[in-house]
Structure formats: C-alpha cells, structure tokens
Scaffold this motif. Sequence first.
Motif, PDB file in Angstrom:
ATOM      1  N   PHE A  89     -95.568 -60.085  83.575  1.00 42.39           N
ATOM      2  CA  PHE A  89     -95.158 -61.471  83.794  1.00 42.39           C
ATOM      3  C   PHE A  89     -96.104 -62.176  84.757  1.00 42.39           C
ATOM      4  N   ASP A  90     -96.596 -61.466  85.754  1.00 43.45           N
ATOM      5  CA  ASP A  90     -97.587 -62.054  86.664  1.00 43.45           C
ATOM      6  C   ASP A  90     -98.842 -62.456  85.893  1.00 43.45           C
ATOM      7  N   ILE A  91     -99.287 -61.590  84.974  1.00 41.00           N
ATOM      8  CA  ILE A  91    -100.449 -61.921  84.135  1.00 41.00           C
ATOM      9  C   ILE A  91    -100.133 -63.131  83.269  1.00 41.00           C
ATOM     10  N   TYR A  92     -98.933 -63.171  82.709  1.00 43.64           N
ATOM     11  CA  TYR A  92     -98.508 -64.292  81.874  1.00 43.64           C
ATOM     12  C   TYR A  92     -98.541 -65.600  82.666  1.00 43.64           C
ATOM     13  N   LEU A  93     -97.978 -65.594  83.863  1.00 44.48           N
ATOM     14  CA  LEU A  93     -97.931 -66.817  84.671  1.00 44.48           C
ATOM     15  C   LEU A  93     -99.327 -67.340  84.977  1.00 44.48           C
ATOM     16  N   LYS A  94    -100.265 -66.429  85.243  1.00 45.36           N
ATOM     17  CA  LYS A  94    -101.625 -66.849  85.589  1.00 45.36           C
ATOM     18  C   LYS A  94    -102.415 -67.263  84.355  1.00 45.36           C
ATOM     19  N   ALA A  95    -102.177 -66.603  83.232  1.00 45.53           N
ATOM     20  CA  ALA A  95    -102.926 -66.914  82.016  1.00 45.53           C
ATOM     21  C   ALA A  95    -102.341 -68.130  81.313  1.00 45.53           C
ATOM     22  N   VAL A  96    -101.134 -67.986  80.777  1.00 52.65           N
ATOM     23  CA  VAL A  96    -100.489 -69.107  80.081  1.00 52.65           C
ATOM     24  C   VAL A  96    -100.265 -70.263  81.044  1.00 52.65           C
ATOM     25  N   GLY A  97     -99.905 -69.936  82.281  1.00 57.83           N
ATOM     26  CA  GLY A  97     -99.696 -70.974  83.294  1.00 57.83           C
ATOM     27  C   GLY A  97    -100.964 -71.483  83.921  1.00 57.83           C
ATOM     28  N   GLY A  98    -102.108 -71.044  83.420  1.00 53.31           N
ATOM     29  CA  GLY A  98    -103.405 -71.499  83.914  1.00 53.31           C
ATOM     30  C   GLY A  98    -104.282 -72.046  82.813  1.00 53.31           C
TER      31      GLY A  98
END
Length: 487
Positions: free
Chosen positions: A299-308
């Motif tokens: 989820f941390d990867i998701y937040l940084k990728a999709v959320g970035g």
Amino acid sequence: MNMNEIFNIRPSTRQLHWQRLEFYGFIHFGMNTMTGREWGEGHEDPALFDPQHLDAARWVAVLKQAGMKAVILTCKHHDGFCLWPSRYTKHSVASSPWRDGQGDLVREVSEACREAGLKFGVYLSPWDRTEASYGEGSAYDDFYVNQLTELLTQYGEISCVWLDGANGEGASGKRQQYDWDRYYEIIRRLQPQCVISVCGPDIRWVGNEAGHTRREEWSVVPRALQDAEKTAEKSQQTDDPTFARSINSMEEDLGSREAIARYGGEWVWYPAEVNTSIRRGWFYHAEEDGQVRSARELFDIYLKAVGGNAMLLLNVPPNRDGRIAAPDCEALAGLGVRIAELNDPWRIRGAVWTASSAASEKETAEVLGGGDLDRGWKPTETDAEPWVQIALPEGRTFNAVILQEPIVQGQRVEAFELWVSEEDGDELDLEETGNLDEWRWIGEGTMIGHKKIVTLPLTTARRVKVIFKRYRGYPTLANFRLSLLSD
C-alpha cells in the motif's frame, strides 16, 4: 518549445484510458516456474510444464480483489516457451502434457479477464533463447511479428503489449537488432487502442524495478525518452536477482520548469509506470514464501506510485501447481481492503465545493462532486491566487487528500498548499484568500497530474482548502476528496 506549448500537450485516447486504470497486475508464469529459475536457457523439455491445479479465473479474482483493473500475462519469456499453441514453434503448451496438449493459457486468462471486467495485456519477450533465427536479422523479425500477430488476432481486445529490452545472445552467439518500428506498426494496425509499454511510445518505464518513484513524476517529458534502444540499455540484461530491488531512477527531474529550460528539444505525453514484484523474484520460488511483501508495504508503494501520477504494475507469480500461494493471497487481500478504504466516499458525504472564481458556484460543485474526470474547474483570468475548498456539514477526521487534474486538458499544476478550518464558515471571508487567520496550514505539494495522494497526520476539520501557488497557464481540478487511511 515555450511553456504555452508544453501545457497544451495532451494524452492520446489510448494513453488516457490506460493511465486511468492506475493499478494492474503482471503474471509471470511459464517454464521458469517449473524449473525454479528466473531466466531459462531455452530448449527446456515441454514435458516439465504440467500445472495440476491451474485456474485462471481464480488468478483474476485474486488480482481484482486487490484493486487491479487489468492483467498482463507473460505469454513468452526469454526461454522461448509459449503459453499458447503457436503455429511457429513446437516449444509451446501444445507439446506439453498440460490439458493433454490442448491447452491455451493465453485464452484462459484473456477470457477470465473479460468475464471479470478487467483489461487484458500480453508480454512477448523479444529475446528468444530457443528460436534458431534469433540474431539473424529480418528472419527473426518475421518470426517475432508472426507470433505477435497470433496474440493480437486470436484473443479479442488486447489493451497493452508490454515490451522489455532484454537482448542476450542466441544459439548462434549473435544478438538480435530489434526492429521496434515494425513491431509498433503491427500493434497499431491490429489493435489501434492498445498501448505499447516500456520499450514503446505510450507508457514509460519509471527506471527501476524496486517500486521507487520520483518526487515529481511529470507526464510531459522529452521525446528522447521514447527511444526504445536507450530504454533497453537500462533494462535487466543478465540473470541478476538483485536487479529487482536496485534503484536506478536515471534522471530525477524530467519535467519541471528547470528541466524545460535545460532541454531544447520536443516534448511528448509519456506517463510513467512503476513495475515491481510482490516477491524478490518475478517467477515463483518456494523459498521466497516468507519474503512476500506485506499489505502495508504494498500500500505504501501504491500511495507513492498511483498517488504520485504514475501507474503501478505489480507482479504476482503463481506456483508450479498453478495456484497463487497463500502468503501472496493474504497480502493482496489486505491491499484491496486498504485501497477500498482510500476510495470510501463517506468522508465527503454532504460536502459542498466552492472556489475563488469560476463560471458559477453550481458549475464548480458539479465538476468537483460529479466524478467526471474529463471536466475540470478552472479560475477566471483575473484570479490572482486561485483556490478550491470542501465545506463539510460537521467536523470530519482524515489523513489523506486526493487531488486529480483533468489530464485530457494537459498537466498544469506545479505547486499547491493545503489549509483547514474547524469553523463552519459563517465568520470567514471566503472571498479573501489572503485572510487566513481562521485557517491552519497542514501540507503542500508540487505537481498533481492524473492523481496526487497527500498523506497527512490525523486532522479534523469542517473546511479544507487547496490554494494553487504555481501553475502553467491556469490551474485545473477535476476531483478533490478526503480519506482516512488505516494503519
């Protein structure tokens, strides 16, 4: 190219649709799964391929539950073993005992995706360690295009062809000079809305396989980044297990004003994809069952990728029996719960959206509350410091703010601030953006793009405001949401 030209660069229809998927799965499965390798040597005995409990519908269900919107299957890896009965080689499932030699895994996965409402994509390795014509120029290009044609004409809609740059030696000791333009032409002709990713002109590799993202991931970047040969040079070229966790992000700044000033060439819409695996390897290895990334890490990867402003491609490799292992299923289920929580609309129930200026307050509310990403609020030409705010019927607690630009109109926002107020607004002068005595600063960001997820300390407020500090031409916004993320 001047700034006006830069912010008017927009995605193609195929890029727009793919970027909005945000999160999708990679399935590495094949001969390497059976031999326990990452890179096969070619010519492995097809009799080794016989997964006893393979259920493509179950694969797709697990990935869909995790929040994924598409699946890319490794139809052929570097070893040359094909997961469909190709007419151009005997090194395929047709020569295996699986399904009594009548199986077609590409068909099974594509049909499972269609039934589940997910998009389907294919990976076809340009490097083939079994095919005798590899390294022989146009003869191998003919072979590769023939297999590509099979995949593009026999399985319905193909939404993505994922190409990497692995380019080792063939049986002759030669390396193939890939005819990328010819590959692109056949894809465009047979599947016009299909994106070509990584070594292709539509979707850009972020530059590593570790899940690392840039602080600013611009979708408008120099055209030179579309050079497939340059991408291939940075791709994994040896069977090195540490590559999947190494970080080589190449240039960190690809699209800021400073980058624009340094680069005098042409600019294009070329959004980034973050690709990484749930395990250390890309294929399944039983010894990695205790090293599966947790739901929290994913989820941390998701937040940084999709959320970035990037897309996330997460690899999930089934085991030799054709099952997704229990640790992977558990992590993916937890990830799906977190993504669902992120998108829960409760935090903005009853909200009213207003702005510093617009054609009308009604239009502002309709645009920002309507969920139509093709539309976007924009300020009037005389608005010196534009802002948008959410007013809530009562104080609500959140720790994330989600912002989205209407990228169909380009990418414009370069810097913004987030402010909150615990007041109901009756005493506040909302027309004076400089009067922030009743407001409290809680965060800031740079570019937004398709999606920006700003994570924050727990905050309770009745009003949340985004003030646009820097932008190209004028700022736009299509979505403004609050969320409460679990630990």
